[in-house]
Write a protein that holds these residues in place. Structure first.
Motif, PDB file in Angstrom:
ATOM      1  N   MET A  13     -10.740  -1.739  -1.765  1.00 43.95           N
ATOM      2  CA  MET A  13      -9.462  -2.249  -2.265  1.00 43.95           C
ATOM      3  C   MET A  13      -8.865  -3.289  -1.321  1.00 43.95           C
ATOM      4  SD  MET A  13      -7.432   0.946  -3.834  1.00 43.95           S
ATOM      5  CE  MET A  13      -7.770   1.539  -5.463  1.00 43.95           C
ATOM      6  N   LEU A  14      -8.985  -3.059  -0.033  1.00 41.97           N
ATOM      7  CA  LEU A  14      -8.460  -4.022   0.938  1.00 41.97           C
ATOM      8  C   LEU A  14      -9.208  -5.351   0.863  1.00 41.97           C
ATOM      9  CD1 LEU A  14      -7.920  -1.672   4.005  1.00 41.97           C
ATOM     10  CD2 LEU A  14      -6.161  -2.728   2.597  1.00 41.97           C
ATOM     11  N   PHE A  19      -9.252 -10.914  -1.012  1.00 38.44           N
ATOM     12  CA  PHE A  19      -9.924 -11.992  -1.731  1.00 38.44           C
ATOM     13  C   PHE A  19      -9.019 -12.588  -2.802  1.00 38.44           C
ATOM     14  CE2 PHE A  19     -12.522 -13.363  -5.379  1.00 38.44           C
ATOM     15  CZ  PHE A  19     -13.199 -14.414  -4.784  1.00 38.44           C
ATOM     16  N   LEU A  20      -8.293 -11.735  -3.529  1.00 39.73           N
ATOM     17  CA  LEU A  20      -7.385 -12.236  -4.554  1.00 39.73           C
ATOM     18  C   LEU A  20      -6.245 -13.047  -3.943  1.00 39.73           C
ATOM     19  CD1 LEU A  20      -7.223  -9.223  -7.017  1.00 39.73           C
ATOM     20  CD2 LEU A  20      -8.176 -11.473  -7.451  1.00 39.73           C
ATOM     21  N   LEU A  51      -3.382  -4.189  -4.642  1.00 40.32           N
ATOM     22  CA  LEU A  51      -4.628  -3.563  -4.187  1.00 40.32           C
ATOM     23  C   LEU A  51      -4.607  -3.289  -2.684  1.00 40.32           C
ATOM     24  CD1 LEU A  51      -7.344  -5.422  -6.275  1.00 40.32           C
ATOM     25  CD2 LEU A  51      -6.687  -3.025  -6.419  1.00 40.32           C
ATOM     26  N   ILE A  52      -4.040  -4.202  -1.922  1.00 36.10           N
ATOM     27  CA  ILE A  52      -3.940  -3.974  -0.476  1.00 36.10           C
ATOM     28  C   ILE A  52      -3.068  -2.752  -0.195  1.00 36.10           C
ATOM     29  CG2 ILE A  52      -2.980  -4.916   1.654  1.00 36.10           C
ATOM     30  CD1 ILE A  52      -3.981  -7.668   0.716  1.00 36.10           C
ATOM     31  N   PHE A  58      -4.387   4.946   0.399  1.00 31.14           N
ATOM     32  CA  PHE A  58      -5.552   5.822   0.559  1.00 31.14           C
ATOM     33  C   PHE A  58      -5.831   6.127   2.024  1.00 31.14           C
ATOM     34  CE2 PHE A  58      -6.963   4.766  -3.821  1.00 31.14           C
ATOM     35  CZ  PHE A  58      -7.212   6.061  -4.250  1.00 31.14           C
ATOM     36  N   LEU A  59      -5.527   5.187   2.903  1.00 30.79           N
ATOM     37  CA  LEU A  59      -5.799   5.391   4.322  1.00 30.79           C
ATOM     38  C   LEU A  59      -4.698   6.142   5.065  1.00 30.79           C
ATOM     39  CD1 LEU A  59      -7.326   1.950   5.357  1.00 30.79           C
ATOM     40  CD2 LEU A  59      -8.514   4.126   5.040  1.00 30.79           C
ATOM     41  N   SER A  60      -3.506   6.235   4.486  1.00 36.20           N
ATOM     42  CA  SER A  60      -2.393   6.870   5.198  1.00 36.20           C
ATOM     43  C   SER A  60      -2.553   8.388   5.211  1.00 36.20           C
ATOM     44  CB  SER A  60      -1.065   6.473   4.562  1.00 36.20           C
ATOM     45  OG  SER A  60      -1.002   6.970   3.251  1.00 36.20           O
TER      46      SER A  60
END
Length: 117
Positions: A13-14, A19-20, A51-52, A58-60
């Motif tokens: 996702m990152l 990229f976007l 997305l970022i 998800f990482l938190s």
């Protein structure tokens, strides 16, 4: 099992979000007129930032961080399209017309400037 999913989905996702955001910046530099530039940046930046932020969620680890990131995401999803809409509406009110319409109008009026609506 959840950590494996976190470790696979979050970086994806990152990367896609980054990229976007990059393609939105390139679109702003490359497109010919104001309206196509605004469209390119608004769509890609909103989705890219979303997305970022989802990847960061998800990482938190803690609930407080998830709530803060979710509130930032909600704020971006509301203010980004609203600001772009206001910019486009102000440009139309100022008399800026898209490139495609300028050619149609100028060919219909024999080179005279378009009428204000």
């Amino acid at each position: 099992m959840m950590t494996l999913i976190q470790q696979l989905i979050a970086p994806l996702m990152l990367i896609v979000g980054s990229f976007l955001c990059l393609t939105g910046a390139i679109g702003m530099l490359r497109f010919p007129d104001f309206f196509t530039r605004v469209h390119a940046t608004s769509v890609t930046e909103t989705l890219g930032a979303g997305l970022i932020l989802f990847g960061l969620i998800f990482l938190s680890d803690g609930l407080v961080e998830v709530i803060k990131l979710a509130l930032i995401l909600l704020f971006l999803l509301i203010t980004g399209p609203t600001a772009v809409h206001a910019l486009a509406k102000a440009a139309l009110a100022a008399g800026v017309v898209p490139d495609g319409e300028t050619k149609k109008i100028s060919s219909q009026t024999n080179g005279e400037p378009p009428l204000k609506r």
